[in-house]
Design a protein around this motif. Structure first.
Motif, mmCIF file in Angstrom:
data_model
loop_
_atom_site.group_PDB
_atom_site.id
_atom_site.type_symbol
_atom_site.label_atom_id
_atom_site.label_comp_id
_atom_site.label_asym_id
_atom_site.label_seq_id
_atom_site.Cartn_x
_atom_site.Cartn_y
_atom_site.Cartn_z
ATOM 1 N N PRO A 14 2.833 15.023 12.400
ATOM 2 C CA PRO A 14 1.561 15.476 12.978
ATOM 3 C C PRO A 14 0.953 16.624 12.162
ATOM 4 C CG PRO A 14 3.229 15.221 14.684
ATOM 5 C CD PRO A 14 3.941 15.075 13.377
ATOM 6 N N GLY A 15 -0.336 16.498 11.875
ATOM 7 C CA GLY A 15 -1.028 17.541 11.132
ATOM 8 C C GLY A 15 -0.910 17.432 9.629
ATOM 9 N N CYS A 16 -0.211 16.414 9.122
ATOM 10 C CA CYS A 16 -0.082 16.264 7.674
ATOM 11 C C CYS A 16 -1.431 15.881 7.055
ATOM 12 C CB CYS A 16 0.965 15.210 7.325
ATOM 13 S SG CYS A 16 0.497 13.521 7.765
ATOM 14 N N GLU A 17 -1.552 16.079 5.752
ATOM 15 C CA GLU A 17 -2.780 15.740 5.035
ATOM 16 C C GLU A 17 -2.515 14.594 4.071
ATOM 17 O OE1 GLU A 17 -5.980 17.645 1.844
ATOM 18 O OE2 GLU A 17 -4.404 18.898 2.727
ATOM 19 N N ILE A 18 -3.375 13.584 4.094
ATOM 20 C CA ILE A 18 -3.257 12.466 3.158
ATOM 21 C C ILE A 18 -3.952 12.869 1.859
ATOM 22 C CG2 ILE A 18 -3.858 10.062 2.720
ATOM 23 C CD1 ILE A 18 -3.771 9.694 5.810
ATOM 24 N N THR A 19 -3.194 12.968 0.773
ATOM 25 C CA THR A 19 -3.724 13.473 -0.493
ATOM 26 C C THR A 19 -4.137 12.374 -1.457
ATOM 27 O OG1 THR A 19 -1.479 13.610 -1.399
ATOM 28 C CG2 THR A 19 -2.353 15.579 -0.301
ATOM 29 N N ALA A 20 -3.633 11.173 -1.279
ATOM 30 C CA ALA A 20 -4.006 10.056 -2.160
ATOM 31 C C ALA A 20 -3.591 8.750 -1.505
ATOM 32 C CB ALA A 20 -3.336 10.190 -3.531
ATOM 33 N N TYR A 22 0.832 -1.195 0.000
ATOM 34 C CA TYR A 22 0.000 0.000 0.000
ATOM 35 C C TYR A 22 0.870 1.250 0.000
ATOM 36 C CZ TYR A 22 -3.299 -3.596 1.376
ATOM 37 O OH TYR A 22 -4.046 -4.738 1.402
ATOM 38 N N ALA A 23 0.281 2.343 -0.474
ATOM 39 C CA ALA A 23 1.004 3.613 -0.487
ATOM 40 C C ALA A 23 0.033 4.752 -0.210
ATOM 41 C CB ALA A 23 1.700 3.830 -1.831
ATOM 42 N N ILE A 24 0.540 5.791 0.450
ATOM 43 C CA ILE A 24 -0.224 7.022 0.640
ATOM 44 C C ILE A 24 0.712 8.194 0.367
ATOM 45 C CG2 ILE A 24 -1.852 6.051 2.314
ATOM 46 C CD1 ILE A 24 -0.218 7.331 4.550
ATOM 47 N N SER A 25 0.154 9.299 -0.116
ATOM 48 C CA SER A 25 0.953 10.504 -0.321
ATOM 49 C C SER A 25 0.531 11.557 0.696
ATOM 50 C CB SER A 25 0.794 11.028 -1.749
ATOM 51 O OG SER A 25 -0.567 11.271 -2.054
ATOM 52 N N LEU A 26 1.495 12.345 1.139
ATOM 53 C CA LEU A 26 1.277 13.300 2.222
ATOM 54 C C LEU A 26 1.713 14.698 1.809
ATOM 55 C CD1 LEU A 26 2.993 11.257 5.097
ATOM 56 C CD2 LEU A 26 0.600 11.118 4.371
ATOM 57 N N SER A 27 0.928 15.679 2.206
ATOM 58 C CA SER A 27 1.347 17.075 2.105
ATOM 59 C C SER A 27 1.451 17.638 3.519
ATOM 60 C CB SER A 27 0.346 17.881 1.280
ATOM 61 O OG SER A 27 -0.911 17.937 1.934
ATOM 62 N N GLY A 28 2.107 18.784 3.652
ATOM 63 C CA GLY A 28 2.268 19.397 4.970
ATOM 64 C C GLY A 28 3.312 18.720 5.820
ATOM 65 N N THR A 29 4.338 18.162 5.185
ATOM 66 C CA THR A 29 5.422 17.500 5.920
ATOM 67 C C THR A 29 6.714 18.286 5.741
ATOM 68 O OG1 THR A 29 6.190 16.153 4.050
ATOM 69 C CG2 THR A 29 4.357 15.284 5.351
ATOM 70 N N ALA A 30 7.726 17.883 6.485
ATOM 71 C CA ALA A 30 9.063 18.420 6.249
ATOM 72 C C ALA A 30 9.524 17.949 4.871
ATOM 73 C CB ALA A 30 10.011 17.930 7.329
ATOM 74 N N PRO A 31 10.365 18.701 4.187
ATOM 75 C CA PRO A 31 10.805 18.309 2.841
ATOM 76 C C PRO A 31 11.646 17.037 2.863
ATOM 77 C CG PRO A 31 12.048 20.203 3.612
ATOM 78 C CD PRO A 31 10.953 19.989 4.601
ATOM 79 N N LEU A 32 11.628 16.333 1.740
ATOM 80 C CA LEU A 32 12.392 15.098 1.580
ATOM 81 C C LEU A 32 13.024 15.129 0.196
ATOM 82 C CD1 LEU A 32 12.736 12.293 3.173
ATOM 83 C CD2 LEU A 32 11.087 11.413 1.517
ATOM 84 N N SER A 33 14.297 14.778 0.105
ATOM 85 C CA SER A 33 14.980 14.816 -1.188
ATOM 86 C C SER A 33 15.442 13.444 -1.669
ATOM 87 C CB SER A 33 16.187 15.753 -1.120
ATOM 88 O OG SER A 33 17.129 15.288 -0.163
ATOM 89 N N CYS A 34 15.505 12.469 -0.754
ATOM 90 C CA CYS A 34 16.030 11.147 -1.112
ATOM 91 C C CYS A 34 14.986 10.064 -0.877
ATOM 92 C CB CYS A 34 17.288 10.848 -0.289
ATOM 93 S SG CYS A 34 18.632 12.036 -0.559
ATOM 94 N N MET A 35 15.326 8.836 -1.285
ATOM 95 C CA MET A 35 14.457 7.673 -1.096
ATOM 96 C C MET A 35 14.997 6.838 0.060
ATOM 97 S SD MET A 35 13.902 6.566 -5.099
ATOM 98 C CE MET A 35 15.646 6.171 -5.340
ATOM 99 N N TYR A 36 14.064 6.209 0.826
ATOM 100 C CA TYR A 36 14.449 5.427 1.994
ATOM 101 C C TYR A 36 13.678 4.121 2.034
ATOM 102 C CZ TYR A 36 16.597 9.753 3.584
ATOM 103 O OH TYR A 36 17.380 10.886 3.673
ATOM 104 N N VAL A 37 14.398 3.025 2.289
ATOM 105 C CA VAL A 37 13.811 1.690 2.377
ATOM 106 C C VAL A 37 14.186 1.095 3.719
ATOM 107 C CG1 VAL A 37 13.790 -0.639 1.402
ATOM 108 C CG2 VAL A 37 13.910 1.352 -0.122
ATOM 109 N N ASP A 38 13.197 0.586 4.446
ATOM 110 C CA ASP A 38 13.423 -0.022 5.750
ATOM 111 C C ASP A 38 14.051 -1.402 5.570
ATOM 112 O OD1 ASP A 38 13.281 -0.951 8.404
ATOM 113 O OD2 ASP A 38 11.367 0.062 8.747
#
Length: 466
Positions: A279-285, A218-234
């Motif tokens: 906290p406070g981010c918006e799920i856009t999709a 599954y995937a969700i996209s978020l707005s209202g977050t701190a910026p991110l420039s790279c990709m991360y995999v757990d």
């Protein structure tokens, strides 16, 4: 709407099929591309679109199970795929939001596995370095940085290739026989036939249904977050991935075997993580996808099986379909054009199973056997009245076992619980309102329409109004 002939026919107009058809056409072959639905609307439309040779904890495992030579082939194929995307985007001037960025493999608890992966990558000549400095919203024990990887918008990329290809959409391949692909509209005769449909649609030869299973993620996209420039995999098996998208962040994870959903999981688990970390981010999709998981963790790319000249396959991409699509297209194009490919051997579809892969084969076989038994002998106790509005489940109705979904306006959709692929009992997926097969991953809508292969038929559906 009629039979035709060509030099090569490719089944499946996702990224793998589109790239393969493009490359073969570039080599001067007359190519036909077949698609059962709309080009690009399968797995290609439901990805997080990372282009990277960093595939989780893969290289240490590959060295241990297959040896240095095979692991190096796997690494080189994927590193070459990243560069091939960059070259094609530049050469054709494709506007697809392609950007070079670093990819990190991170560990929140123990750093042992990450350090082992760093050592394996270094031994294979993969540029990588250890760090604890990330953009993640939590501290990490360690992370390995793979520089100069990439991400993009796969549909924009594919749409740039499609106008140059001869495509027949809404044309379902049903069988391959004597150098012909038989469809629901006509036949296509070709010297070379490529099956790039994510999960091969026929049982034999190959027996891929017994050599891999499918998983949802599954995937969700978020707005209202701190910026991110790279990709991360757990580094953890069921961890969360991050990637930038314009001024948003895409979180991926919540995975499980198709038909065996954990709870909470899927979207709910990702949404809980999102609110905890941002906290406070918006799920856009939000969206989901399905991946084929081979028992030995290496895709099947090449000749379909021993003795099937002219028939090729690309499947079992795990969760790395974007990079592997390019690698597969390069390997298949070389094989069809009679050229050697230095990295093809590790992906051979008719390789023998290794001891490390037998556990997966036995597990898949046990799950299949259990669900076949359930379909034959399990008698449910629930009745139609026990199904809540907006929910579904297996019930007993008129002394028959059926799958029932009750809509909010009290309509009941009754379907067979028997998967038309090989007869396993279907399981209800409440999160996506679908009937899923735990054996081989076929999926159907609540009213029986086929969503995912390998099943080639829909479920019959009876509508009751209460």
């Amino acid at each position: 709407e009629k039979s035709l002939s060509c030099e090569a026919v490719v089944g499946g107009a996702g990224l793998t099929g589109g790239l393969t058809a493009w490359m073969l056409q570039e080599q001067g072959l007359d190519v036909v591309l077949l698609e059962s639905g709309v080009p690009g609307q399968g797995a290609t439309a439901h990805t997080t679109a990372k282009i990277t040779a960093q595939h989780g904890l893969c290289y240490a495992s590959l060295i241990s199970s297959r040896g240095m030579h095979a692991a190096r082939q796997y690494a080189q194929a994927n590193l070459a795929a990243v560069e091939a995307y960059a070259d094609l985007v530049r050469r054709l001037g494709i506007d697809c939001d392609f950007r070079r960025t670093d990819s990190f493999l991170y560990a929140r608890a123990s750093q042992a596995a990450v350090l082992s992966e760093l050592k394996a990558a270094a031994s294979l000549g993969i540029p990588a370095e250890l760090t604890r400095d990330t953009e993640l919203p939590f501290p990490v024990a360690a992370a390995v940085r793979f520089p100069n990887q990439a991400c993009f918008h796969p549909l924009k990329f594919l749409q740039a290739l499609l106008p140059h290809l001869r495509i027949f959409a809404h044309t379902t391949a049903q069988a391959v026989k004597d150098g012909c692909v038989q469809t629901d509209c006509g036949t296509v005769r070709a010297k070379h036939i490529v099956i790039a449909t994510r999960f091969p649609f026929f049982l034999t030869p190959g027996l891929f249904f017994a050599r891999m299973h499918q998983e949802r993620s599954y995937a969700i996209s978020l707005s209202g977050t701190a910026p991110l420039s790279c990709m991360y995999v757990d580094a953890e098996e069921h961890g969360v991935t991050f990637r930038p998208w314009q001024d948003q962040i895409v979180l991926g994870g919540g995975g499980h075997r198709t038909g065996r959903q954990a709870w909470p999981g899927g979207y709910e688990a990702l949404e809980l993580d999102a609110q905890r970390w941002y906290p406070g981010c918006e799920i856009t999709a939000r969206w989901s996808t399905q991946d084929c998981m081979p028992a030995d963790q290496v895709p099947y790319i090449g000749s379909y099986s021993q003795g099937t000249g002219g028939l090729y396959v690309a499947t079992g991409f795990q969760k790395w379909g974007m990079t592997t699509a390019m690698a597969a297209a390069q390997i298949l194009t070389d094989l069809i054009c009679g050229r050697s490919n230095d990295n093809a051997e590790v992906f051979s579809p008719h390789r023998l199973p290794l001891p490390t892969g037998l556990g997966g084969l036995f597990l898949d076989g046990g799950i299949s056997a259990g669900n076949l038994f359930s379909q034959a002998f399990y008698i449910p106790h629930a009745q139609l009245r026990d199904i809540k509005p907006g929910h579904g489940g297996v019930v007993l109705w008129n002394d028959q076992k059926v799958g029932a979904y009750r809509s909010e306006d009290n309509r009941y959709y009754l379907v067979s619980t028997r998967c038309p692929h090989l007869g396993c009992q279907l399981a209800w997926n409440q999160e996506e309102l679908s009937w899923d097969c735990p054996c081989h991953g076929s999926r159907f809508s609540y009213d029986g329409k086929r969503i995912d292969s390998p099943a080639s038929k829909a479920l019959s559906c009876k509508l009751l109004k209460k």
